[in-house]
Design a protein around this motif. Structure first.
Motif, PDB file in Angstrom:
ATOM      1  N   SER A 192       3.589   0.173   6.212  1.00 26.21           N
ATOM      2  CA  SER A 192       3.184   0.613   4.881  1.00 26.21           C
ATOM      3  C   SER A 192       1.810   0.073   4.521  1.00 26.21           C
ATOM      4  N   CYS A 193       1.541  -1.161   4.914  1.00 29.82           N
ATOM      5  CA  CYS A 193       0.240  -1.784   4.635  1.00 29.82           C
ATOM      6  C   CYS A 193      -0.674  -1.829   5.851  1.00 29.82           C
ATOM      7  N   HIS A 194      -0.117  -1.594   7.032  1.00 29.69           N
ATOM      8  CA  HIS A 194      -0.896  -1.685   8.275  1.00 29.69           C
ATOM      9  C   HIS A 194      -0.706  -0.395   9.064  1.00 29.69           C
ATOM     10  N   ARG A 195      -1.465   0.621   8.693  1.00 23.49           N
ATOM     11  CA  ARG A 195      -1.301   1.950   9.269  1.00 23.49           C
ATOM     12  C   ARG A 195      -2.181   2.122  10.509  1.00 23.49           C
ATOM     13  N   PRO A 196      -1.617   2.540  11.620  1.00 21.66           N
ATOM     14  CA  PRO A 196      -2.415   2.697  12.838  1.00 21.66           C
ATOM     15  C   PRO A 196      -3.619   3.607  12.664  1.00 21.66           C
ATOM     16  N   GLU A 197      -3.451   4.703  11.913  1.00 21.69           N
ATOM     17  CA  GLU A 197      -4.554   5.651  11.751  1.00 21.69           C
ATOM     18  C   GLU A 197      -5.670   5.098  10.869  1.00 21.69           C
ATOM     19  N   LYS A 198      -5.434   3.957  10.229  1.00 18.53           N
ATOM     20  CA  LYS A 198      -6.458   3.301   9.415  1.00 18.53           C
ATOM     21  C   LYS A 198      -6.805   1.925  10.000  1.00 18.53           C
ATOM     22  N   ALA A 199      -6.756   1.859  11.330  1.00 20.59           N
ATOM     23  CA  ALA A 199      -7.059   0.616  12.050  1.00 20.59           C
ATOM     24  C   ALA A 199      -6.157  -0.520  11.578  1.00 20.59           C
ATOM     25  N   PHE A 200      -4.903  -0.190  11.319  1.00 22.77           N
ATOM     26  CA  PHE A 200      -3.887  -1.157  10.886  1.00 22.77           C
ATOM     27  C   PHE A 200      -4.263  -1.850   9.582  1.00 22.77           C
ATOM     28  N   THR A 201      -4.884  -1.092   8.673  1.00 22.88           N
ATOM     29  CA  THR A 201      -5.052  -1.497   7.276  1.00 22.88           C
ATOM     30  C   THR A 201      -4.488  -0.350   6.437  1.00 22.88           C
ATOM     31  N   ASP A 202      -4.748  -0.370   5.122  1.00 23.11           N
ATOM     32  CA  ASP A 202      -4.281   0.742   4.294  1.00 23.11           C
ATOM     33  C   ASP A 202      -5.398   1.380   3.459  1.00 23.11           C
ATOM     34  N   HIS A 203      -6.634   0.882   3.605  1.00 24.83           N
ATOM     35  CA  HIS A 203      -7.796   1.412   2.889  1.00 24.83           C
ATOM     36  C   HIS A 203      -7.646   1.310   1.367  1.00 24.83           C
ATOM     37  N   ARG A 204      -6.808   0.400   0.899  1.00 30.74           N
ATOM     38  CA  ARG A 204      -6.680   0.147  -0.533  1.00 30.74           C
ATOM     39  C   ARG A 204      -7.389  -1.165  -0.868  1.00 30.74           C
ATOM     40  N   GLY A 205      -7.863  -1.281  -2.116  1.00 27.94           N
ATOM     41  CA  GLY A 205      -8.478  -2.537  -2.518  1.00 27.94           C
ATOM     42  C   GLY A 205      -7.515  -3.690  -2.364  1.00 27.94           C
ATOM     43  N   THR A 206      -6.353  -3.542  -2.951  1.00 30.43           N
ATOM     44  CA  THR A 206      -5.235  -4.455  -2.722  1.00 30.43           C
ATOM     45  C   THR A 206      -4.019  -3.603  -2.403  1.00 30.43           C
ATOM     46  N   SER A 207      -3.167  -4.098  -1.522  1.00 31.40           N
ATOM     47  CA  SER A 207      -2.061  -3.290  -1.014  1.00 31.40           C
ATOM     48  C   SER A 207      -1.008  -3.030  -2.080  1.00 31.40           C
ATOM     49  N   ARG A 208      -0.279  -1.946  -1.900  1.00 27.20           N
ATOM     50  CA  ARG A 208       0.794  -1.601  -2.824  1.00 27.20           C
ATOM     51  C   ARG A 208       1.947  -2.585  -2.665  1.00 27.20           C
ATOM     52  N   ALA A 209       2.562  -2.960  -3.768  1.00 26.62           N
ATOM     53  CA  ALA A 209       3.682  -3.892  -3.745  1.00 26.62           C
ATOM     54  C   ALA A 209       5.003  -3.149  -3.552  1.00 26.62           C
ATOM     55  N   LEU A 210       6.089  -3.914  -3.418  1.00 21.69           N
ATOM     56  CA  LEU A 210       7.403  -3.306  -3.246  1.00 21.69           C
ATOM     57  C   LEU A 210       7.729  -2.380  -4.407  1.00 21.69           C
ATOM     58  N   ARG A 211       7.418  -2.826  -5.624  1.00 26.40           N
ATOM     59  CA  ARG A 211       7.544  -1.935  -6.780  1.00 26.40           C
ATOM     60  C   ARG A 211       6.360  -0.983  -6.752  1.00 26.40           C
ATOM     61  N   PHE A 212       6.637   0.296  -6.651  1.00 26.73           N
ATOM     62  CA  PHE A 212       5.609   1.291  -6.339  1.00 26.73           C
ATOM     63  C   PHE A 212       4.413   1.238  -7.281  1.00 26.73           C
ATOM     64  N   THR A 213       4.657   0.946  -8.546  1.00 23.84           N
ATOM     65  CA  THR A 213       3.570   0.976  -9.526  1.00 23.84           C
ATOM     66  C   THR A 213       2.759  -0.319  -9.574  1.00 23.84           C
ATOM     67  N   ALA A 214       3.131  -1.311  -8.759  1.00 28.83           N
ATOM     68  CA  ALA A 214       2.429  -2.602  -8.755  1.00 28.83           C
ATOM     69  C   ALA A 214       1.624  -2.768  -7.470  1.00 28.83           C
ATOM     70  N   ASN A 215       0.673  -3.670  -7.516  1.00 30.49           N
ATOM     71  CA  ASN A 215      -0.139  -3.987  -6.342  1.00 30.49           C
ATOM     72  C   ASN A 215      -0.034  -5.471  -6.016  1.00 30.49           C
ATOM     73  N   LEU A 216      -0.279  -5.793  -4.757  1.00 29.52           N
ATOM     74  CA  LEU A 216      -0.400  -7.183  -4.349  1.00 29.52           C
ATOM     75  C   LEU A 216      -1.770  -7.713  -4.787  1.00 29.52           C
ATOM     76  N   THR A 217      -2.023  -8.966  -4.538  1.00 26.47           N
ATOM     77  CA  THR A 217      -3.288  -9.561  -4.962  1.00 26.47           C
ATOM     78  C   THR A 217      -4.325  -9.589  -3.854  1.00 26.47           C
ATOM     79  N   ARG A 218      -3.954  -9.160  -2.639  1.00 28.83           N
ATOM     80  CA  ARG A 218      -4.852  -9.251  -1.495  1.00 28.83           C
ATOM     81  C   ARG A 218      -5.053  -7.916  -0.811  1.00 28.83           C
ATOM     82  N   ASN A 219      -6.192  -7.786  -0.173  1.00 31.02           N
ATOM     83  CA  ASN A 219      -6.510  -6.662   0.685  1.00 31.02           C
ATOM     84  C   ASN A 219      -5.750  -6.806   2.004  1.00 31.02           C
TER      85      ASN A 219
END
Length: 270
Positions: A21-48
């Protein structure tokens, strides 16, 4: 075995998230988000989300270097209520529902499905995500020279720009932490495949590599300011650190059936 688990949503508390979910192969094992999405869909983590390519060669893990090995990384991600939000009791119980998973663990690891065997399998998969076949590597092997602008960037990188002081080959990082702002220490990231992994910074604060070159931290650590032409040369060299590793690591086509999660998707829903 580890590859299956990497894309397995049963590792998350809600059965909808996976490592991918946060480490996608097609995005070089990142997610191209500023900070990754959290378990709760509407929240984000604090880190890239950092790339996992060549990550196993690190001595410490996470942006702050708080984990000493990949097994500890897996444990923290599994048990973090904002990431996978699960427990080993829950995830091993789910996986053990599947005769296919039980057999696969015995064949691959010679053991039952346990915390240790899950960690070992995932660590083995992450360790496999290494390929040194960028234009830079090919030039070092004498296969083909770097383009003129990238070669000029390499000379800057290794010399007057001072980049090599923190980003030494082969992985273009030094394993050290630096004070990037008051109270925040961040580990030097790898520059391999960096052109594929925007946005940049532990908090995803830089949209482009040009923004990174011009930020206050790098300006303070550089021997002298960069001219616009020199910035272009450095960017060309950084692009020469790109290989095709991520394109070679595709998700599995299917996952073993689980009675408790019959409709889960490979890689999760989000």
């Amino acid at each position: 075995m580890g590859k299956l688990l990497f894309f397995e949503p049963a590792l998350s508390g809600n059965g909808k998230r996976s490592c991918a979910s946060c480490h996608r192969p097609e995005k070089a094992f990142t997610d191209h988000r500023g900070t990754s999405r959290a378990l709760r869909f509407t929240a984000n983590l604090t880190r890239n989300s950092p790339t996992l390519l060549a990550s196993a060669r690190q001595k410490t893990f996470f942006h702050d270097g708080r984990a000493a090995n990949l097994g500890e990384v897996v444990r923290q991600v599994v048990e973090n209520p904002q990431e996978l939000g699960s427990s080993y009791a829950q995830l091993t119980g789910r996986l053990a529902e599947s005769p296919a998973y039980r057999l696969a663990f015995r064949q691959a690891l010679g053991t039952d499905i346990t915390e240790a065997s899950v960690n070992k399998a995932l660590a083995a998969y992450v360790t496999s995500l290494i390929s040194n076949n960028a234009a830079y590597d090919q030039a070092r092997r004498g296969q083909q020279p770097l383009p003129t602008i990238a070669l000029a960037g390499k000379r800057l990188f290794m010399g007057p720009a001072g980049c090599v002081g923190c980003h030494a080959a082969p992985d273009f990082r030094d394993g050290r932490r630096y004070l990037v702002r008051p109270g925040e220490w961040v580990k030097t990231p790898t520059l391999r495949n960096v052109a594929l992994t925007p946005p940049y910074g532990a908090n995803g604060q830089a949209a482009t590599l040009l923004d990174v070159l011009g930020d206050a931290f790098h300006a303070a650590h550089r021997p002298r300011p960069l001219a616009p032409a020199e910035a272009s040369q450095l960017l060309a060299f950084l692009a020469a650190l790109t290989d095709t590793t991520s394109a070679e690591h595709r998700p599995p086509l299917a996952l073993p059936a689980l009675h408790s999660l019959p409709d889960r998707r490979v890689g999760g829903l989000y």
